[in-house]
Scaffold this active site. Structure first.
Site, PDB file in Angstrom:
ATOM      1  N   GLY A   1      53.893  43.874  36.994  1.00 35.36           N
ATOM      2  CA  GLY A   1      53.266  43.622  38.279  1.00 35.36           C
ATOM      3  C   GLY A   1      53.942  42.461  38.971  1.00 35.36           C
ATOM      4  O   GLY A   1      55.125  42.174  38.749  1.00 35.36           O
TER       5      GLY A   1
ATOM      6  N   ASN B   1      48.616  44.818  33.544  1.00 36.26           N
ATOM      7  CA  ASN B   1      48.410  45.661  34.721  1.00 36.26           C
ATOM      8  C   ASN B   1      48.576  47.144  34.381  1.00 36.26           C
ATOM      9  O   ASN B   1      49.549  47.541  33.741  1.00 36.26           O
ATOM     10  CB  ASN B   1      49.414  45.284  35.819  1.00 36.26           C
ATOM     11  CG  ASN B   1      49.272  43.838  36.237  1.00 36.26           C
ATOM     12  OD1 ASN B   1      48.174  43.372  36.497  1.00 36.26           O
ATOM     13  ND2 ASN B   1      50.388  43.119  36.283  1.00 36.26           N
TER      14      ASN B   1
ATOM     15  N   GLU C   1      43.702  45.125  36.445  1.00 38.57           N
ATOM     16  CA  GLU C   1      44.336  43.918  35.916  1.00 38.57           C
ATOM     17  C   GLU C   1      43.388  43.316  34.884  1.00 38.57           C
ATOM     18  O   GLU C   1      42.267  42.928  35.224  1.00 38.57           O
ATOM     19  CB  GLU C   1      44.600  42.906  37.021  1.00 38.57           C
ATOM     20  CG  GLU C   1      45.597  43.385  38.072  1.00 38.57           C
ATOM     21  CD  GLU C   1      45.833  42.333  39.145  1.00 38.57           C
ATOM     22  OE1 GLU C   1      46.989  41.918  39.304  1.00 38.57           O
ATOM     23  OE2 GLU C   1      44.851  41.939  39.805  1.00 38.57           O
TER      24      GLU C   1
ATOM     25  N   ARG D   1      30.898  41.429  39.595  1.00 33.29           N
ATOM     26  CA  ARG D   1      30.831  41.152  41.034  1.00 33.29           C
ATOM     27  C   ARG D   1      31.791  42.070  41.771  1.00 33.29           C
ATOM     28  O   ARG D   1      32.671  42.697  41.168  1.00 33.29           O
ATOM     29  CB  ARG D   1      31.180  39.688  41.333  1.00 33.29           C
ATOM     30  CG  ARG D   1      32.611  39.298  41.000  1.00 33.29           C
ATOM     31  CD  ARG D   1      32.947  37.892  41.477  1.00 33.29           C
ATOM     32  NE  ARG D   1      34.285  37.493  41.083  1.00 33.29           N
ATOM     33  CZ  ARG D   1      35.398  37.759  41.754  1.00 33.29           C
ATOM     34  NH1 ARG D   1      35.328  38.472  42.882  1.00 33.29           N
ATOM     35  NH2 ARG D   1      36.573  37.341  41.332  1.00 33.29           N
TER      36      ARG D   1
END
Length: 312
Positions: free
Chosen positions: A197, A210, A259, A283
């Site tokens: 990445g 990733n 990720e 979240r």
């Protein structure tokens, strides 16, 4: 586990199995109950345990431009079925020829003459053959005529609701991985190779593994507490961590990927295969006023994930 991809010229050792038939996307509790019935049927005669499924998924064949809906890749499905003790996976190509078979031809050409199955287990909502014209009672009739046993399994429920791949996709889209796990009988996992990445996480003190996600139903974007199985390489084993699933709006990205920051891990995972289990949604994706506030939030995410995972 042996994988057989044709019903023509099947080796003698690959014939005679007791199999569960279906798509087995997710290998949820309903699927597992059908497989258990096939296991029990085979145990009475010493027949090997098998699964008969199709690739690509018939839904993808008939509607190739539909949004990605699969819960797992064929490779992940194979891995899950092997863990359940399946010794023979008949993964038949779903193509024009197979789709054109009448129900009677499917029973004769595929199940009986082709694979030589001794017993099949299907769900009570099972349909087969051209235009899904064949039903579970039809297959029972064909089995009596052609000499293979048929068990029709009742649909499985959890919390008074029918377990289905559709219900599991809904739970994941809503950010409810524990509800999905209740129906699956295991954590929902995203599996694939670790790719290079931007290495931005390493610069921020949170090096991540990733993974690009293609062809799969994507759960709700955001941050998750995760369990991580490194399946290949010198670091193979189980770990815990926090993972961000989404498009990285903080950095203006727009291609979804996963990720994963593995707690207390040092090593190179590039090219290795990871299986990341989504345990709890922490979240949503967000942008931050500064890198400092972003890093502070990542520390908070990791602290919360550690607390959740330590209680498992």
């Amino acid at each position: 586990m042996r994988v057989i991809r044709s019903y023509h010229d099947v080796a003698p050792d690959d014939r005679g199995a007791a199999v569960a038939i279906g798509n087995f996307d997710g290998v949820h509790l309903g699927h597992q109950s059908v497989i258990d019935l096939a296991r029990k049927a085979g145990a009475t005669t010493g027949a090997p345990l098998g699964v008969l499924t199709f690739e690509p998924h018939p839904r993808a064949y008939f509607a190739p431009h539909t949004a990605a809906f699969r819960l797992m890749s064929p490779q992940a499905r194979q891995s899950r079925l092997a863990k359940l003790g399946v010794s023979h996976l008949y993964e038949l190509p779903f193509n024009e020829a197979l789709a054109a078979l009448t129900p009677e031809a499917f029973a004769h050409d595929v199940i009986s003459a082709g694979l030589g199955l001794s017993h099949v287990v299907i769900g009570e909502d099972f349909c087969f053959g051209k235009a899904r014209a064949g039903t579970a009672p039809d297959l029972v009739t064909y089995g009596k005529e052609l000499g293979f046993g048929v068990t029709v399994a009742k649909l499985v429920t959890a919390q008074d609701a029918q377990i289905s791949s559709t219900a599991i996709r809904t739970a994941l889209s809503d950010g409810r991985p524990r509800d999905a796990a209740t129906m699956l009988g295991h954590w929902h996992r995203l599996e694939g190779p670790v790719e290079h990445g931007e290495k931005r996480g390493r610069e921020l003190g949170f090096p991540t593994a990733n993974m690009h996600l293609t062809g799969l139903h994507l759960p709700k974007f955001g941050v998750y507490a995760v369990e991580v199985d490194v399946l290949t390489g010198p670091h193979a084993g189980r770990y815990t961590g926090a993972a961000s699933l989404g498009t990285r709006p903080m950095f203006g990205e727009n291609t979804p990927n996963l990720e994963t920051y593995i707690f207390d891990f040092k090593g190179d995972l590039y090219g290795e295969t990871l299986s990341v289990a989504l345990v709890e949604y922490l979240r949503s994706e967000d942008t931050f006023d500064s890198l400092e506030s972003f890093i502070a939030q990542m520390h908070a995410d990791c602290d919360r994930a550690r607390s959740i995972l330590s209680a498992l």
